[in-house]
Design a protein around this motif. Sequence first.
Motif, PDB file in Angstrom:
ATOM      1  N   LEU A 135       0.858  -1.187   0.000  1.00 58.57           N
ATOM      2  CA  LEU A 135       0.000   0.000   0.000  1.00 58.57           C
ATOM      3  C   LEU A 135       0.897   1.240   0.000  1.00 58.57           C
ATOM      4  O   LEU A 135       1.231   1.794   1.040  1.00 58.57           O
ATOM      5  CB  LEU A 135      -0.925  -0.003   1.216  1.00 58.57           C
ATOM      6  N   ASP A 136       1.274   1.657  -1.194  1.00 60.81           N
ATOM      7  CA  ASP A 136       2.167   2.813  -1.311  1.00 60.81           C
ATOM      8  C   ASP A 136       1.418   4.141  -1.313  1.00 60.81           C
ATOM      9  O   ASP A 136       2.017   5.200  -1.106  1.00 60.81           O
ATOM     10  CB  ASP A 136       2.985   2.721  -2.613  1.00 60.81           C
ATOM     11  N   ASP A 137       0.105   4.114  -1.542  1.00 58.22           N
ATOM     12  CA  ASP A 137      -0.646   5.354  -1.765  1.00 58.22           C
ATOM     13  C   ASP A 137      -1.460   5.780  -0.549  1.00 58.22           C
ATOM     14  O   ASP A 137      -2.410   6.547  -0.688  1.00 58.22           O
ATOM     15  CB  ASP A 137      -1.572   5.187  -2.977  1.00 58.22           C
ATOM     16  N   ILE A 138      -1.115   5.276   0.640  1.00 56.11           N
ATOM     17  CA  ILE A 138      -1.859   5.653   1.837  1.00 56.11           C
ATOM     18  C   ILE A 138      -1.027   6.608   2.679  1.00 56.11           C
ATOM     19  O   ILE A 138       0.195   6.703   2.540  1.00 56.11           O
ATOM     20  CB  ILE A 138      -2.261   4.417   2.678  1.00 56.11           C
TER      21      ILE A 138
ATOM     22  N   ALA B 166      -1.759   4.203   8.564  1.00 54.11           N
ATOM     23  CA  ALA B 166      -2.195   2.826   8.804  1.00 54.11           C
ATOM     24  C   ALA B 166      -2.092   2.544  10.296  1.00 54.11           C
ATOM     25  O   ALA B 166      -1.318   3.168  11.022  1.00 54.11           O
ATOM     26  CB  ALA B 166      -1.344   1.850   8.008  1.00 54.11           C
TER      27      ALA B 166
ATOM     28  N   VAL C  32      -6.880   0.280   7.828  1.00 54.54           N
ATOM     29  CA  VAL C  32      -6.521   1.410   6.962  1.00 54.54           C
ATOM     30  C   VAL C  32      -7.824   2.118   6.608  1.00 54.54           C
ATOM     31  O   VAL C  32      -8.566   1.690   5.717  1.00 54.54           O
ATOM     32  CB  VAL C  32      -5.783   0.950   5.682  1.00 54.54           C
TER      33      VAL C  32
ATOM     34  N   LYS D  82      -8.983   3.369   3.043  1.00 55.85           N
ATOM     35  CA  LYS D  82      -9.396   2.349   2.079  1.00 55.85           C
ATOM     36  C   LYS D  82     -10.451   1.406   2.670  1.00 55.85           C
ATOM     37  O   LYS D  82     -10.809   0.402   2.046  1.00 55.85           O
ATOM     38  CB  LYS D  82      -8.182   1.538   1.616  1.00 55.85           C
TER      39      LYS D  82
ATOM     40  N   TYR E  51      -0.855  -6.661   0.515  1.00 59.68           N
ATOM     41  CA  TYR E  51      -1.917  -6.271  -0.401  1.00 59.68           C
ATOM     42  C   TYR E  51      -1.383  -6.166  -1.829  1.00 59.68           C
ATOM     43  O   TYR E  51      -0.211  -5.851  -2.047  1.00 59.68           O
ATOM     44  CB  TYR E  51      -2.518  -4.924   0.016  1.00 59.68           C
ATOM     45  N   LYS E  52      -2.291  -6.433  -2.780  1.00 62.25           N
ATOM     46  CA  LYS E  52      -1.977  -6.252  -4.195  1.00 62.25           C
ATOM     47  C   LYS E  52      -3.219  -5.731  -4.894  1.00 62.25           C
ATOM     48  O   LYS E  52      -4.292  -6.369  -4.832  1.00 62.25           O
ATOM     49  CB  LYS E  52      -1.526  -7.565  -4.825  1.00 62.25           C
ATOM     50  N   GLU E  53      -3.077  -4.553  -5.483  1.00 60.73           N
ATOM     51  CA  GLU E  53      -4.201  -3.883  -6.153  1.00 60.73           C
ATOM     52  C   GLU E  53      -5.385  -3.761  -5.194  1.00 60.73           C
ATOM     53  O   GLU E  53      -6.532  -4.084  -5.520  1.00 60.73           O
ATOM     54  CB  GLU E  53      -4.607  -4.641  -7.431  1.00 60.73           C
ATOM     55  N   ASP E  54      -5.050  -3.296  -3.992  1.00 66.04           N
ATOM     56  CA  ASP E  54      -6.034  -3.023  -2.940  1.00 66.04           C
ATOM     57  C   ASP E  54      -6.805  -4.264  -2.478  1.00 66.04           C
ATOM     58  O   ASP E  54      -7.925  -4.162  -1.966  1.00 66.04           O
ATOM     59  CB  ASP E  54      -7.034  -1.957  -3.387  1.00 66.04           C
TER      60      ASP E  54
END
Length: 326
Positions: free
Chosen positions: A201-204, A207, A268, A271, A304-307
């Motif tokens: 999760l690079d875009d958060i 967490a 998170v 999301k 996680y992968k692709e949320d």
Amino acid sequence: MDSKRKIQQVNSQKGKQIRTFISSFGSLIILSFLLLSLPGCIKDQVDDCQRETQATLTLQLDYGNSSKQPFSTYIPFVDILLFSSDTLLFQHIRVQSTDLPEEPEITLTLEPDDYFIIAWGSHRKEVWISNPENDLHLNHFVYQHEEEAIRAGHLYYAPAGTPRLNTPDQYVAQVTEGTETIHPLAFMSATHIIHTYIRGLDDITRAEAFVENVPTGYDAHLTPLYHGTGIHSQACTSEEIEGELIWHTSFYIPHFDNENEITVGVRVEEKAFYHTRALAEYMRTYQLSVADGDACEIPIVFEYKEDVLVQITLPTWDSITTEGKY
């Protein structure tokens, strides 16, 4: 005639003085005889005197590893509780380890008795017993581990110098009259660490990790009291590991068994992610185990992968060799 009367008066007065003296002297002799005849502390017979009944107990503190670093490096703050043979709290000692000598020890003057000793070392003063100290009974002892301590650092203990003593009536220091009793207190880790990682999760921007069903109390033998459990959460911090952004936090939790009721999870909010895993099940899957006296570390990665949560696993950047004990 007047002269004879005067002589008779003088002689009569002298007679009275002599009789008074003899009477007083005789009374003194009788009184002295009576006093000497009474039972008590006689100079030549020391056994009749009140004897000194106190003894000395010297507690030698140690940390059970091969390191030669000072005791205070591991255990900055020590609490020692002495329970007497009636199983009631006899004395509570709090001391900063920096106030102890280079070879840490504490010497106490006590009445002869059998004493059960509980000793704790912690970085936090807030970590303490939940019961009031007045009339604290050994079997009612509860070590309360507050949420603040979950993130504070290691806890150490030396209940009887051995892990998980099972017999509350087994006293470990027999203090005998007129002697010095030397008793070692070998401290060991009472804490296991759960490292929680979030990967992918690079875009958060934030967490959070949490642990649930953590015992809030432990008895004198470090056995978890599961009648009171809590949930502890804290924000993760981001760090770059092998060129990848990873979110991470750690929880310092007093002793738990391989088969425990603890749940580990991540949240998170941006999301709407909320995922958990039973710690015992995770440990069985990857053959992780904990043991008394060891500061075991358990890493767990929520990836996680692709949320989408794809797996909960060990970190690939750590090399971990374990042997399961189930």
